[in-house]
Design an enzyme around this catalytic site. Structure first.
Site, PDB file in Angstrom:
ATOM      1  N   TRP A 104      80.690  36.649  18.569  1.00  0.00           N
ATOM      2  CA  TRP A 104      79.803  35.937  19.502  1.00  0.00           C
ATOM      3  C   TRP A 104      80.542  34.810  20.202  1.00  0.00           C
ATOM      4  O   TRP A 104      80.341  34.579  21.397  1.00  0.00           O
ATOM      5  CB  TRP A 104      78.537  35.442  18.789  1.00  0.00           C
ATOM      6  CG  TRP A 104      77.751  36.585  18.231  1.00  0.00           C
ATOM      7  CD1 TRP A 104      77.531  36.880  16.913  1.00  0.00           C
ATOM      8  CD2 TRP A 104      77.115  37.647  18.968  1.00  0.00           C
ATOM      9  NE1 TRP A 104      76.796  38.034  16.789  1.00  0.00           N
ATOM     10  CE2 TRP A 104      76.525  38.520  18.023  1.00  0.00           C
ATOM     11  CE3 TRP A 104      76.981  37.938  20.331  1.00  0.00           C
ATOM     12  CZ2 TRP A 104      75.812  39.664  18.402  1.00  0.00           C
ATOM     13  CZ3 TRP A 104      76.271  39.076  20.709  1.00  0.00           C
ATOM     14  CH2 TRP A 104      75.702  39.922  19.749  1.00  0.00           C
ATOM     15  N   ASP A 173      75.805  27.587  19.382  1.00  0.00           N
ATOM     16  CA  ASP A 173      75.030  28.815  19.257  1.00  0.00           C
ATOM     17  C   ASP A 173      74.508  28.850  17.824  1.00  0.00           C
ATOM     18  O   ASP A 173      75.277  29.035  16.882  1.00  0.00           O
ATOM     19  CB  ASP A 173      75.946  30.013  19.551  1.00  0.00           C
ATOM     20  CG  ASP A 173      75.228  31.347  19.402  1.00  0.00           C
ATOM     21  OD1 ASP A 173      74.055  31.364  18.982  1.00  0.00           O
ATOM     22  OD2 ASP A 173      75.866  32.382  19.709  1.00  0.00           O
ATOM     23  N   LYS A 197      66.655  36.404  15.227  1.00  0.00           N
ATOM     24  CA  LYS A 197      67.286  36.331  13.921  1.00  0.00           C
ATOM     25  C   LYS A 197      66.396  35.545  12.960  1.00  0.00           C
ATOM     26  O   LYS A 197      65.939  36.064  11.966  1.00  0.00           O
ATOM     27  CB  LYS A 197      68.675  35.674  13.993  1.00  0.00           C
ATOM     28  CG  LYS A 197      69.656  36.245  15.031  1.00  0.00           C
ATOM     29  CD  LYS A 197      69.895  37.710  14.879  1.00  0.00           C
ATOM     30  CE  LYS A 197      70.837  38.399  15.871  1.00  0.00           C
ATOM     31  NZ  LYS A 197      71.758  37.672  16.671  1.00  0.00           N
TER      32      LYS A 197
END
Ligand code: PLP
Length: 362
Positions: A104, A173, A197
């Protein structure tokens, strides 16, 4: 297990707290006496205003946010934040520091490069297959911001604490660990989390931004990619994903009222982590893939002695009601995602299953 539900260790979209699902079910045909479902009401109605304002208020209370911080809901997932962040906060002549801790982060870096803006990869753990979080990083004191990925969903690593940055704002993030623990928010200029998530269903990204960051937003970028468009309209410049925001509101209510806040949430998450990591540590059959000081309390990644056994483990897991134990397709192996909604009981059941599997195959 209630109502034939399985133990869900999916990485995302992931498990939601059962009381939240039950509340959605019970109020679905008639939301707060409206005679309509949350998917049928106007986003300009009082009903939806109450929902989004309560979600914002709960976020502020849970994270102890003062008035400098704005809570936003933006579509496009965490992935769109990868491009919006440099577009809004990285002016010409400035450089941004990025720490590369896996898939990511790599994608976030790529979006800066596409915009041909100046980036400095201040640290990377690629040399060890992203199995650790870099320490003692020398950041550029003139950086516009420092971007990190607080929890690496695929590699199973997590920042245990956040670096000292001498007032350079951290942008993080937090897709896979938002609301999993209390935060020292003063270090952050912006945090963001794809909802699917840890805080809700897929369809929106929660963004928390400090107001002074907004002064950097240039005029000449598209409205939908500008943070000020969202701050000026309470995230309702256009139609927001009403259902998703409603589900997030209920998850936040569950954390606040049933769990008792982020301090408690953290304790529960630590307990779950301890249960499963101590199994890995005491086994010669299972091997954790993350370095011990960098282990994630959200995504536990591990290997078995060979791929054949991993396949069997994942299949027997499914047969016994343990879903989602397959590692990300890019890394293989196994992964148990144990987000907020995964109970201590679910993790204990998984540990028992793993011990049994080891006895039979070890
Ligand atoms: C899943 C994930 C993303 C991507 O999220 P989308 O909402 O699908 O764009 C980004 N960062 C992290 C850490 C993730 O776990």
């Amino acid at each position: 297990m209630k109502e034939n539900r399985v133990y869900n260790f999916n990485a995302g979209p992931a498990a939601l707290p059962l009381p939240v699902l039950e509340e959605i079910k019970n109020s679905f045909l008639n939301l707060n006496g409206s005679g309509m479902s949350v998917t049928e009401i106007s986003h300009r109605s009082k009903w939806f205003d109450d929902i989004i304002n309560d979600a914002v208020a709960r976020t502020k209370r849970l994270l102890n946010l003062d008035d400098r911080f704005r809570v936003l809901f933006i579509q496009g997932g965490a992935s769109m934040q990868f491009c919006m962040i440099p577009m809004n906060f990285l002016p010409k002549g400035k450089s941004a520091d990025y720490v590369n801790t896996g898939t990511w982060s790599t994608k976030a870096i790529k979006e800066v490069e596409i915009q041909q803006k100046q980036i400095n990869v201040a640290a990377s753990s690629e040399d060890e297959n992203f199995s650790y979080i870099p320490q003692d990083i020398q950041f550029n004191p003139d950086a516009a911001y420092i971007h990190i990925t607080s929890n690496n969903t695929i590699k199973g690593t997590q920042w245990a604490s956040f670096p000292e940055t001498n007032d350079v704002p951290i942008i993080s993030d937090m897709s896979s660990d938002m609301m999993s623990r209390p935060l020292d928010i003063d270090k952050f200029g912006l945090i963001y989390a794809g909802a699917q998530k840890n805080i809700g269903p897929a369809g929106v990204c929660m963004v928390i931004v400090r107001e002074d960051m907004l002064e950097l937003v240039p005029d000449n970028i598209p409205s939908m990619l500008k943070y000020t468009t969202y701050t000026e309209k309470n995230s309702m410049y256009n139609t927001p994903p009403c259902f998703v925001i409603y589900a997030i509101q209920l998850v936040l209510k569950w954390i606040e009222e049933t769990i008792g806040g982020l301090g408690k949430m953290k304790q529960i998450n630590e307990q779950k982590g301890k249960n499963i990591y101590s199994l890995l540590d005491n086994s010669s059959f299972y091997t954790g893939t993350a370095a011990s000081g960098s282990r994630s309390l959200m995504n536990v990644t591990f290997r078995l002695p060979n791929e054949e056994l991993e396949k069997r483990f994942i299949q027997e897991g499914i047969d016994n009601g343990f879903m989602g134990l397959k590692g990300h397709r890019s890394v293989g192996g196994c992964r148990a995602s144990i987000y907020n909604a995964t109970s201590i009981e679910a993790v204990e059941a998984l540990v028992d299953f793993m011990k049994m599997f080891e006895r039979k195959n070890g």
